[in-house]
Write a protein that holds these residues in place. Structure first.
Motif, PDB file in Angstrom:
ATOM      1  N   ILE A 217      62.382 -22.242 -26.430  1.00 41.84           N
ATOM      2  CA  ILE A 217      61.672 -21.707 -25.395  1.00 41.84           C
ATOM      3  C   ILE A 217      60.438 -22.387 -24.791  1.00 41.84           C
ATOM      4  O   ILE A 217      60.245 -22.790 -23.893  1.00 41.84           O
ATOM      5  N   GLY A 218      59.865 -23.006 -25.885  1.00 39.50           N
ATOM      6  CA  GLY A 218      58.537 -23.734 -25.757  1.00 39.50           C
ATOM      7  C   GLY A 218      57.093 -22.883 -25.909  1.00 39.50           C
ATOM      8  O   GLY A 218      57.097 -21.773 -25.717  1.00 39.50           O
ATOM      9  N   PHE A 219      56.234 -23.749 -26.300  1.00 42.96           N
ATOM     10  CA  PHE A 219      55.175 -23.163 -26.849  1.00 42.96           C
ATOM     11  C   PHE A 219      54.216 -22.575 -25.611  1.00 42.96           C
ATOM     12  O   PHE A 219      53.518 -21.407 -25.841  1.00 42.96           O
ATOM     13  N   LEU A 220      54.336 -23.303 -24.335  1.00 44.95           N
ATOM     14  CA  LEU A 220      53.590 -22.657 -23.240  1.00 44.95           C
ATOM     15  C   LEU A 220      54.226 -21.264 -22.757  1.00 44.95           C
ATOM     16  O   LEU A 220      53.407 -20.437 -22.526  1.00 44.95           O
ATOM     17  N   THR A 221      55.654 -21.255 -23.015  1.00 41.24           N
ATOM     18  CA  THR A 221      56.089 -19.804 -22.692  1.00 41.24           C
ATOM     19  C   THR A 221      55.741 -18.698 -23.711  1.00 41.24           C
ATOM     20  O   THR A 221      55.475 -17.782 -23.231  1.00 41.24           O
ATOM     21  N   TRP A 222      55.641 -19.193 -24.941  1.00 44.88           N
ATOM     22  CA  TRP A 222      55.319 -18.106 -25.799  1.00 44.88           C
ATOM     23  C   TRP A 222      53.733 -17.852 -25.786  1.00 44.88           C
ATOM     24  O   TRP A 222      53.299 -16.533 -26.071  1.00 44.88           O
ATOM     25  N   ASP A 223      52.901 -18.856 -25.288  1.00 44.71           N
ATOM     26  CA  ASP A 223      51.546 -18.573 -25.205  1.00 44.71           C
ATOM     27  C   ASP A 223      51.233 -17.662 -24.023  1.00 44.71           C
ATOM     28  O   ASP A 223      50.424 -16.803 -23.922  1.00 44.71           O
ATOM     29  N   ASP A 224      52.260 -17.836 -22.809  1.00 49.55           N
ATOM     30  CA  ASP A 224      52.221 -16.600 -21.774  1.00 49.55           C
ATOM     31  C   ASP A 224      52.702 -15.534 -22.241  1.00 49.55           C
ATOM     32  O   ASP A 224      52.134 -14.520 -21.699  1.00 49.55           O
ATOM     33  N   ILE A 225      53.655 -15.052 -23.061  1.00 47.96           N
ATOM     34  CA  ILE A 225      54.142 -14.000 -23.598  1.00 47.96           C
ATOM     35  C   ILE A 225      52.912 -13.302 -24.300  1.00 47.96           C
ATOM     36  O   ILE A 225      52.921 -12.256 -24.319  1.00 47.96           O
ATOM     37  N   ARG A 226      52.315 -14.047 -25.149  1.00 45.94           N
ATOM     38  CA  ARG A 226      51.177 -13.579 -25.990  1.00 45.94           C
ATOM     39  C   ARG A 226      50.127 -13.056 -25.209  1.00 45.94           C
ATOM     40  O   ARG A 226      49.536 -12.012 -25.706  1.00 45.94           O
ATOM     41  N   ARG A 227      49.585 -13.526 -24.059  1.00 51.00           N
ATOM     42  CA  ARG A 227      48.504 -13.290 -23.389  1.00 51.00           C
ATOM     43  C   ARG A 227      49.040 -12.243 -22.422  1.00 51.00           C
ATOM     44  O   ARG A 227      48.177 -11.248 -22.185  1.00 51.00           O
ATOM     45  N   ASN A 228      50.095 -11.996 -21.629  1.00 51.53           N
ATOM     46  CA  ASN A 228      50.519 -11.232 -20.984  1.00 51.53           C
ATOM     47  C   ASN A 228      51.517 -10.226 -21.474  1.00 51.53           C
ATOM     48  O   ASN A 228      51.995  -9.085 -20.450  1.00 51.53           O
ATOM     49  N   ARG A 229      52.046 -10.231 -22.550  1.00 54.46           N
ATOM     50  CA  ARG A 229      52.779  -9.223 -23.169  1.00 54.46           C
ATOM     51  C   ARG A 229      53.950  -9.054 -22.139  1.00 54.46           C
ATOM     52  O   ARG A 229      54.705  -9.963 -21.953  1.00 54.46           O
ATOM     53  N   LEU A 230      54.445  -7.726 -21.680  1.00 50.05           N
ATOM     54  CA  LEU A 230      55.407  -7.441 -21.153  1.00 50.05           C
ATOM     55  C   LEU A 230      55.219  -7.399 -19.463  1.00 50.05           C
ATOM     56  O   LEU A 230      56.067  -6.982 -18.812  1.00 50.05           O
ATOM     57  N   HIS A 231      53.944  -7.773 -19.091  1.00 50.44           N
ATOM     58  CA  HIS A 231      53.833  -7.718 -17.929  1.00 50.44           C
ATOM     59  C   HIS A 231      54.424  -9.224 -17.034  1.00 50.44           C
ATOM     60  O   HIS A 231      53.591 -10.245 -17.026  1.00 50.44           O
ATOM     61  N   PHE A 232      55.629  -9.207 -16.812  1.00 53.85           N
ATOM     62  CA  PHE A 232      56.412  -9.977 -16.578  1.00 53.85           C
ATOM     63  C   PHE A 232      55.886 -10.799 -15.228  1.00 53.85           C
ATOM     64  O   PHE A 232      56.039 -12.214 -15.083  1.00 53.85           O
ATOM     65  N   HIS A 233      55.527 -10.122 -14.276  1.00 50.26           N
ATOM     66  CA  HIS A 233      54.714 -10.533 -13.053  1.00 50.26           C
ATOM     67  C   HIS A 233      53.675 -11.319 -13.185  1.00 50.26           C
ATOM     68  O   HIS A 233      53.280 -12.262 -12.102  1.00 50.26           O
ATOM     69  N   ARG A 234      52.951 -11.456 -14.294  1.00 51.23           N
ATOM     70  CA  ARG A 234      51.634 -12.068 -14.501  1.00 51.23           C
ATOM     71  C   ARG A 234      52.249 -13.582 -15.002  1.00 51.23           C
ATOM     72  O   ARG A 234      51.103 -14.422 -15.180  1.00 51.23           O
ATOM     73  N   TYR A 235      53.355 -13.702 -15.504  1.00 50.80           N
ATOM     74  CA  TYR A 235      53.719 -15.112 -16.158  1.00 50.80           C
ATOM     75  C   TYR A 235      53.628 -16.108 -15.251  1.00 50.80           C
ATOM     76  O   TYR A 235      53.985 -15.900 -13.996  1.00 50.80           O
ATOM     77  N   ARG A 236      53.432 -17.380 -15.582  1.00 54.44           N
ATOM     78  CA  ARG A 236      53.460 -18.425 -14.668  1.00 54.44           C
ATOM     79  C   ARG A 236      54.898 -18.627 -14.335  1.00 54.44           C
ATOM     80  O   ARG A 236      55.859 -18.330 -14.851  1.00 54.44           O
ATOM     81  N   MET A 237      55.240 -19.234 -13.135  1.00 54.62           N
ATOM     82  CA  MET A 237      56.441 -19.363 -12.424  1.00 54.62           C
ATOM     83  C   MET A 237      57.331 -20.165 -13.546  1.00 54.62           C
ATOM     84  O   MET A 237      58.497 -19.835 -13.615  1.00 54.62           O
TER      85      MET A 237
END
Length: 456
Positions: A217-237
């Motif tokens: 999946i990639g480290f950037l995606t996991w960093d996004d998940i770590r910072r934003n948790r379940l708030h999917f709308h906050r994720y980078r595109m």
């Protein structure tokens, strides 16, 4: 005096390396060093010197986290040789530049803008800002995930191989799975058998698949998940596209493999649970992992073709996986949808896709297909093997997967050299290598007259 200053400036400019060149030379250096170490008598069980070309193939496959081998890893290489291979897998999976920046940070050296820029390109980060923090996150996440994988695998391998050997097997396969490498030590049971002995183990299958998916999946995606948790709308595109595309590539191939492949008579000796598990594992592993729990030669030509497509797509940017990347495939499909709907721009999750991104995606696809088909055709002509079989190997090489239909150990020198080149291109990146070769050249500022060409 002015002329002297100008000359010094020109010399300085000529000596300065681009990020693409640093990444390319870094991988080359690790591969060559690994080849030398694998040639040593201590690296083989027999105590003999391994031929350079075969050591080079193994080192390239390990550093490029592919998994194609000319020798069975468990029976040919000694403990030292296996440790070298594991180290190459770790460096290749985490990234040469990531390791170098981490060592520099630990030693207290200042990380300059050039190093940050190189790191940004190496892990496909969106910006230079926070790159050192992201590097620390990558190292911590890698260590914790691989440690968790090791601990979870230990009950199985310690039961089957004893305590100390079981611990080593757990470490090796945890790192290999997370780095999407596909190297295994199961040759002690049957050479080149991968994980077929554990085709019915739900526990081990789920652990290996989990490590593969997490790494891919990639480290950037996991960093996004770590910072934003379940708030999917906050994720980078990009993270949204990766998660959605990964889900699609897990669901639809699984349905095909289960209802088309494992419902055929050749798999009648498997239970219903083993068929479901087999279909799921063979869906996950072509995404650059390289393990297999069933004999892939028993798949139909349609099934093998689906695997080839999955191998070419690969994992996601900034991950341990190779291939064209999930985002490349997603951008191309979004562009197709935009054309079909007669929209001016490709759109996704309420955002417009940049035109440069579309051009890069189309270029990557064309380069991968050209190399994939060219390599397959040449190997088929030289070795007099079926075209689909050869295309399977070249897709596995350029996608840095490691799945094989069993022909790699028997190929000639020219065919192996083709696979080495494809593995290197697949891991470093075709565009990265092109940018490294033509670094310093400037495009023409002037623009030629525009004229339309009818396509389609």
């Amino acid at each position: 005096m002015l002329a002297g200053v100008d000359m010094k400036y020109i010399i300085y400019r000529k000596k300065r390396w681009s990020s693409a060149q640093i990444i390319t030379l870094g991988f080359l250096g690790v591969i060559l060093l690994g080849s030398i170490l694998l040639m040593l008598p201590v690296s083989s069980r027999s105590g003999e010197i391994t031929p350079f070309f075969k050591a080079l193939f193994t080192a390239t496959s390990a550093t490029c986290v592919t998994g194609l081998v000319v020798y069975d890893t468990a029976t040919y290489w000694s403990g030292f040789g296996q440790a070298v291979i594991l180290l190459l897998i770790q460096i290749g999976g985490t990234g040469v530049v990531t390791i170098a920046v981490s060592i520099a940070t630990i030693s207290g050296k200042k990380i300059g803008l050039m190093q940050r820029s190189t790191m940004q390109e190496a892990i496909a980060a969106p910006s230079v800002g926070g790159i050192v923090r992201l590097t620390g996150f990558i190292l911590k996440a890698t260590f914790l995930i691989e440690l968790a994988g090791t601990v979870l695998m230990m009950p199985v391998f310690c039961r089957d191989f004893g305590v100390w050997k079981g611990i080593w097997y757990s470490v090796f396969h945890s790192v290999s799975a997370f780095c999407n490498a596909g190297f295994d030590l199961m040759g002690v049971r049957q050479t080149f058998s991968s994980l077929t002995a554990y085709s019915g183990s739900v526990y081990l299958n789920l652990i290996v698949m989990g490590l593969i998916i997490i790494g891919g999946i990639g480290f950037l995606t996991w960093d996004d998940i770590r910072r934003n948790r379940l708030h999917f709308h906050r994720y980078r595109m990009q993270s949204k596209v990766i998660l959605f595309t990964t889900g699609v590539l897990l669901v639809f191939p699984f349905l095909f493999f289960y209802f088309r492949e494992f419902c055929s008579e050749v798999w009648n000796d498997l239970t219903e649970g083993q068929k479901i598990l087999g279909a799921l594992f063979q869906t996950v592993t072509p995404r650059t992992a390289g393990f297999n729990t069933v004999d892939l030669s028993m798949f139909s030509e349609a099934g093998q073709t689906i695997m080839i497509l999955l191998m070419l797509i690969g994992g996601s940017p900034g991950s341990t996986a190779g291939g064209m990347k999930t985002t490349t495939a997603a951008v191309l499909f979004m562009t197709l949808f935009a054309v079909l709907k007669r929209k001016e721009y490709a759109e996704c999750f309420g955002r417009r896709i940049a035109e440069d991104t579309i051009k890069y995606a189309a270029s990557i696809l064309l380069m991968y297909l050209t190399l994939f088909f060219t390599g397959g055709i040449i190997i088929s002509c030289i070795e007099h093997l079926p075209m689909l079989t050869c295309l399977f190997e070249t897709a596995s090489a350029i996608g840095t997967v490691g799945l094989t239909l069993g022909i790699t150990p028997h190929l000639g020198a020219v065919s192996r050299m083709i696979l080495i080149i494809l593995m290197f291109l697949g891991r470093v990146g075709c565009l990265t290598l092109v940018f490294a070769a033509f670094s310093g050249t400037r495009g023409n500022i002037s623009k030629l007259p525009k004229e339309k060409i009818t396509v389609g």
